[in-house]
Design an enzyme around this catalytic site. Sequence first.
Site, short mmCIF file in Angstrom:
data_model
loop_
_atom_site.label_atom_id
_atom_site.label_comp_id
_atom_site.label_asym_id
_atom_site.label_seq_id
_atom_site.Cartn_x
_atom_site.Cartn_y
_atom_site.Cartn_z
N HIS A 20 4.37 12.34 -1.19
CA HIS A 20 3.08 11.63 -1.56
C HIS A 20 2.05 12.15 -0.52
O HIS A 20 2.08 11.54 0.65
CB HIS A 20 3.23 10.10 -1.40
N HIS A 22 -2.25 13.63 -0.88
CA HIS A 22 -3.23 14.16 -1.52
C HIS A 22 -3.90 15.16 -0.76
O HIS A 22 -4.52 14.84 0.35
CB HIS A 22 -4.25 12.98 -1.51
N GLU A 203 0.08 -0.59 -4.76
CA GLU A 203 -0.32 -0.57 -3.43
C GLU A 203 -1.17 -1.94 -3.06
O GLU A 203 -0.87 -2.56 -2.22
CB GLU A 203 -1.10 0.65 -3.26
N ASP A 282 -2.80 10.30 2.81
CA ASP A 282 -4.21 11.07 3.63
C ASP A 282 -4.15 11.27 4.76
O ASP A 282 -4.98 10.74 5.69
CB ASP A 282 -5.21 10.21 2.85
N1 HPA Z 1 -4.51 5.23 -3.29
C1 HPA Z 1 -5.04 5.64 -4.23
N2 HPA Z 1 -5.55 6.51 -4.33
C2 HPA Z 1 -6.04 7.42 -3.55
C3 HPA Z 1 -5.05 7.24 -2.42
C4 HPA Z 1 -4.36 6.25 -2.18
O1 HPA Z 1 -3.65 5.75 -1.07
N3 HPA Z 1 -5.31 8.51 -1.54
C5 HPA Z 1 -6.24 9.05 -2.27
N4 HPA Z 1 -6.27 8.79 -3.52
ZN ZN Z 2 -1.80 8.09 -2.45
#
Ligand code: HPA
Ligand code: ZN
Length: 336
Positions: A20, A22, A203, A282
């Site tokens: 996970h 991005h 989340e 991230d």
């Molecule tokens: N959540 C949702 N979208 C995202 C995230 C995340 O943590 N990071 C980058 N896009």
């Molecule tokens: Zn994410």
Amino acid sequence: MQNQSQHHALIQSLPKAELHVHIEGTFEPELMFEIAQRNHVDIPYASVDDLKKAYDFHNLQSFLDIYYAGANVLLHEQDFYDLTYAYFEKCKADNVVHTEIFFDPQTHTDRGVAFATVINGIERACQDAKKNLGISSYLIMCFLRHLSEEAAFETLAQAKPYKDKIIAVGLDSSEVGHPPSKFERVFKEAKTQGYLIVAHAGEEGPPEYIWEALDLLQVNRIDHGVRCEEDEQLMARLIAEKMPLTVCPLSNLKLCVVDDMQQHNIKRLLDQGVNVTVNSDDPAYFGGYMNDNFYAISDALDLSSQDIRQLASNSFQASFLPEAEKAQWMEKVVKS
Ligand code: HPA
Ligand code: ZN
């Protein structure tokens, strides 16, 4: 303290997979300024330090606003290459030997950057990382859930010529108000085309979104999923199905999903038999890459060396690698 440094050494030494991350979230401020300059794009911050001061998030949306703004400087194939290769160098330092990378085509195609520019740059870095650093990787294409179902279908169509370079499709961006059900049809089509399926759920969104990801999108993994604990029946289902959760501890802390790391539920989930993994999400924005995430939970939650090994082993077990390769890495985790 002795124990802590031993645990940090163990974390460093174990091979790990990242499931996970991005790629746009690995954009370090220094590289962002460098690329902005060569592309003659303005950044509304005077310096790297100034930009870093803006990384004071209080929820997912406050982060996403800055994350999308940062991505604006990426224009050319070489930019996507440089971004991706820099992430692989971080993987090397952390002994991440395999990674399954999210990319958000719509963040770029909506600005007029061609789909081919994005994927060719990322893909070339993946090939060079395999050759030069020995790190394997897969790509996961995410749909932005704040955009329409129609836009997701368009993105799926644009991906068609690159189908063999993309292992799975995912769902990210602003969660609350954009449930998985909004994308049921496009994920059904993606599955028919042979993609594996993942989705961010639980989340910030409620457990119902995790149920929808399982039942309507038929996911192979849940991204985040930490709100599953609020629903006993859901917990039982995740455990029974050995459904992986790609948990991102430093992200959860930075975006105030948890108030402090001692409150994080990853150890409780692990103890109950949920197939949890550790990931950076991230890392350029949230204060650390893979090992920093491990160190943070190991210190705050007093993980045992067995817990640490289990989490590293889960990362391979939950990956999309062929079974034989998974088994080889899991054996290395036991023997390291
Ligand atoms: N959540 C949702 N979208 C995202 C995230 C995340 O943590 N990071 C980058 N896009
Ligand atoms: Zn994410």
